[in-house]
Design an enzyme around this catalytic site. Structure first.
Site, PDB file in Angstrom:
ATOM      1  N   PRO A 146      35.764  46.799  53.467  1.00 45.05           N
ATOM      2  CA  PRO A 146      36.837  47.718  53.119  1.00 45.05           C
ATOM      3  C   PRO A 146      37.957  47.018  52.362  1.00 45.05           C
ATOM      4  O   PRO A 146      38.239  45.842  52.603  1.00 45.05           O
ATOM      5  CB  PRO A 146      37.360  48.219  54.466  1.00 45.05           C
ATOM      6  N   GLY A 147      38.565  47.739  51.449  1.00 40.95           N
ATOM      7  CA  GLY A 147      39.750  47.237  50.762  1.00 40.95           C
ATOM      8  C   GLY A 147      39.478  46.243  49.666  1.00 40.95           C
ATOM      9  O   GLY A 147      40.359  45.550  49.206  1.00 40.95           O
ATOM     10  N   THR A 148      38.226  46.166  49.191  1.00 44.51           N
ATOM     11  CA  THR A 148      37.931  45.205  48.134  1.00 44.51           C
ATOM     12  C   THR A 148      37.981  45.848  46.759  1.00 44.51           C
ATOM     13  O   THR A 148      37.672  45.197  45.768  1.00 44.51           O
ATOM     14  CB  THR A 148      36.554  44.568  48.335  1.00 44.51           C
ATOM     15  N   GLY A 149      38.330  47.119  46.702  1.00 42.37           N
ATOM     16  CA  GLY A 149      38.516  47.736  45.390  1.00 42.37           C
ATOM     17  C   GLY A 149      37.347  48.574  44.910  1.00 42.37           C
ATOM     18  O   GLY A 149      37.196  48.785  43.717  1.00 42.37           O
ATOM     19  N   GLY A 196      30.426  46.627  49.885  1.00 48.62           N
ATOM     20  CA  GLY A 196      31.379  45.570  50.191  1.00 48.62           C
ATOM     21  C   GLY A 196      32.312  45.965  51.313  1.00 48.62           C
ATOM     22  O   GLY A 196      32.376  47.134  51.682  1.00 48.62           O
ATOM     23  N   GLU A 205      28.147  24.528  55.603  1.00 49.68           N
ATOM     24  CA  GLU A 205      27.422  24.998  54.423  1.00 49.68           C
ATOM     25  C   GLU A 205      26.944  23.834  53.569  1.00 49.68           C
ATOM     26  O   GLU A 205      25.838  23.861  53.034  1.00 49.68           O
ATOM     27  CB  GLU A 205      28.313  25.933  53.585  1.00 49.68           C
TER      28      GLU A 205
END
Ligand code: ADP
Ligand code: ZN
Length: 604
Positions: free
Chosen positions: A208-211, A206, A428
């Site tokens: 960066p910074g998503t845990g 994932g 989308e």
């Protein structure tokens, strides 16, 4: 958590420095220290001491025009000027003083030796011991004198402040995936009995910074096991072979502490594809090979589970992701609206806030922000309140700090503006609507317009019904129409086009070209292969195998085919314009729409 810092340079540097200091000490300080203190006395005193028999050793130094002598115990050295005294020698001999054979101001040879040799050696060993002990504490390893090549894995031994799943907001899918591992660590017998082996490695993928780090720590925290953490880049050392030895050491430590979690952050630093380039990075490849060997080396049920994080899963070596190694992949995506709200709430608990903060609104405004950015937004809000001399953070603080944080990150991350978000939603929905209206296409499962790792701004997840190996000509045509549906929706709704369709265009072209050159679906060329596929297992590049005229004809047919399907998609969307707008509004508002919701609105 008692997190300890890793040591800096290898111990060898300290030894070299210690050596240098001691050599300086020996050559500069020692000669001064080794000389004994000399006390000046006058000649009368000397003579009277001599007469009383109080002089031990004696030395007449004619050149320097002085007499050196010691007391009987040979403790103090005295000096006096040499006067013309012809009886001196005789008197000295009769008083029982002895004439010294060597320079008496030097200290005794035993003491001198001790000072100049034993002291340095003792110091040397002492400093070394001290340093290696500190190093040992840090690495948590057994006895080691030299720290070279040892792993710097930081050990977080579980403590009461360990992170739990409840600390990680949102990310429900990832947590669901990882719960099985926690269960295994709690209760390995259950799995062993039935003969099931846990995956050895799990890849957290994932942005960066998503845990990802948080999730790995939470697995250790939930399972109550030690947590080893090391960054991939720490393996890559200057000297070939050091990284490999670090890997060996890390696994040795982990096996001793099993069951435990080993977390390798940024694994792409060592796990990149080995491509056999000349002058490739030897050290990295050796480290990777060692990692592969170690992962094969322990059984599936030793209780060591390796979690690794990366934001570039495509660049990983296939050997690393094959079954038996990092065969499980857990996506950790940017949070959607609900996730963002939860993360904001988790972090807002740590600061003082005014009552009645609308976190939903803040979350909506911070579309596309990662968990780390949201944590930062909360902190910025608190800072802003302090700056204004307030005791609590207010709604306005949060809203202002979004700008601060997002403006700071805007270049790096895809954070959508309002207008862009609407376009992406429309795009989308366009894909999904075209797919849904062509009966042969698979229905949509979920659409989100949260920017993805892949760089796509929105994402349409389609479910394939059962195993599907053969495709009819109509199905491929419908698929091309679906791919053009996004762009078609932009045209229908806004009358303009954006760059957002580049990936669609690529895929549609590939499909259309394959229909003509490889699947014999063109009519004109019958069953003639016009293209050969070169590396079926490495990307599957293909090269044309036909004359230039045929190539030109292929191009013409590809264009005609895509154009036709694009027209079809436009027609479908125009016909369903009302639904298109309703669905777009829904997706714009909620950021996520499931298949059921989609069908309800479509058929409602
Ligand atoms: P990664 O390893 O994916 O780069 P980290 O796990 O280091 O990200 O997360 C960085 C920080 O962001 C964390 O310390 C935490 O404060 C915050 N954060 C990220 N995701 C979440 C989440 N889902 N819930 C709560 N906080 C989060
Ligand atoms: Zn698209």
């Amino acid at each position: 958590m008692d997190e300890v810092k890793k040591p800096g340079k290898p111990l060898i540097y300290y030894y070299v420095i210690a050596m240098l200091v001691l050599m300086l000490f020996n050559s500069l300080v020692m000669p001064m220290v080794a000389r004994r203190q000399i006390q000046n006395v006058d000649y009368n005193t000397f003579v009277s001491m001599l007469d009383k028999g109080e002089v031990g050793q004696l030395q007449i130094q004619k050149q320097e025009n002085r007499v050196l002598f010691t007391d009987k115990e040979n403790k103090t050295v005295f000096k006096t000027a040499l006067v013309d005294d012809p009886d001196l020698v005789e008197r000295a001999l009769s008083s029982g003083a002895s004439f010294a054979g060597e320079e008496i101001e030097q200290m005794s040879p035993v003491l001198g030796f001790l000072l100049s040799w034993m002291l340095p050696v003792l110091l040397f060993v002492g400093i070394g011991q001290l340093l290696s002990r500190r190093m040992m504490n840090k690495a948590g390893a057994g006895s080691m004198m030299f720290g070279m090549g040892k792993s710097n894995a930081k050990v977080y031994v579980k403590s009461s402040s360990g992170i739990l799943f409840s600390d990680v907001a949102g990310e429900d899918e990832a947590k669901e995936n990882l719960k099985e591992i926690v269960d295994y660590l709690h209760n390995p017998e259950k799995y062993r009995e039935i003969g099931a082996a846990m995956p050895k490695g799990v890849l957290l993928v994932g942005p960066p910074g998503t845990g990802k780090t948080m999730l790995a720590k939470a697995v250790a925290g939930e399972a109550n096991v030690p947590f080893f953490s090391i960054s991939g880049s720490e393996f890559v050392e200057m000297f070939v072979g050091m990284g490999a030895s670090k890997v060996r050491d890390l696994f040795r430590q982990a096996k001793e502490k099993a069951p435990c979690i080993v977390f390798i952050d940024e694994i792409d630093a060592i796990g990149q594809k080995r491509d056999g380039r000349i002058g490739g990075n030897d050290e990295r490849e050796q480290t990777l090979n060692q990692l592969l060997t170690e992962m094969d080396g322990f059984g599936g049920n030793t209780g060591v589970i390796i979690l690794a994080a990366t934001n570039r899963p495509d660049s990983l070596d296939p050997a690393l992701t094959r079954p038996g190694r990092f065969d499980r992949r857990v996506p950790v995506e940017l949070p959607d609206l609900k996730g963002r709200e939860e993360i904001l709430k988790v972090h807002a608990k740590k600061i003082k806030t005014a009552a009645g903060i609308d976190f939903g609104k803040i979350a909506r405004m911070a579309s596309g922000a990662s968990g780390a950015e949201l944590a930062n937004i909360v902190n910025e809000a608190a800072l802003r309140a302090v700056r204004d001399n307030r005791r609590q953070a207010e709604q306005a603080d949060f809203e202002e700090s979004i700008e601060v944080v997002i403006a700071g990150y805007q270049k790096k991350n895809a954070i959508l503006t309002d207008a862009e978000k609407r376009i992406v939603a429309c795009h989308e929905i366009g894909h999904a609507l075209v797919a849904a209206k062509q009966s042969a296409s698979a229905p949509v499962q979920k659409i989100t317009i949260v920017p993805r790792t892949s760089g796509a701004l929105g994402y349409t997840m389609q479910v394939e019904e059962g195993n599907h190996y053969l495709m009819t000509k109509e199905e491929i045509e419908n698929k091309i129409a679906t791919l053009t549906g996004g762009r078609a929706a932009e045209e229908v709704c806004f009358g303009s086009v954006t760059t957002g369709a580049s990936n669609d265009i690529e895929q549609a072209t590939k499909l259309a070209r394959a229909m003509i050159t490889r699947y014999g679906m063109s009519g004109d060329f019958d069953m003639v292969a016009l293209e050969t596929v070169d590396n079926r297992y490495l990307g599957g590049d293909s090269s044309l195998a036909c004359s230039a005229e045929t190539a030109a004809e292929i191009d013409r047919q590809v264009v005609a085919l895509v154009k036709q399907q694009h027209g079809k998609a436009c027609a479908i969307l125009k016909e369903n314009r009302v639904k298109l707008d309703a669905l777009t509004d829904y997706l714009y508002e909620k950021e996520t729409i499931t298949g059921e919701e989609f069908m309800r609105i479509l058929n409602g």
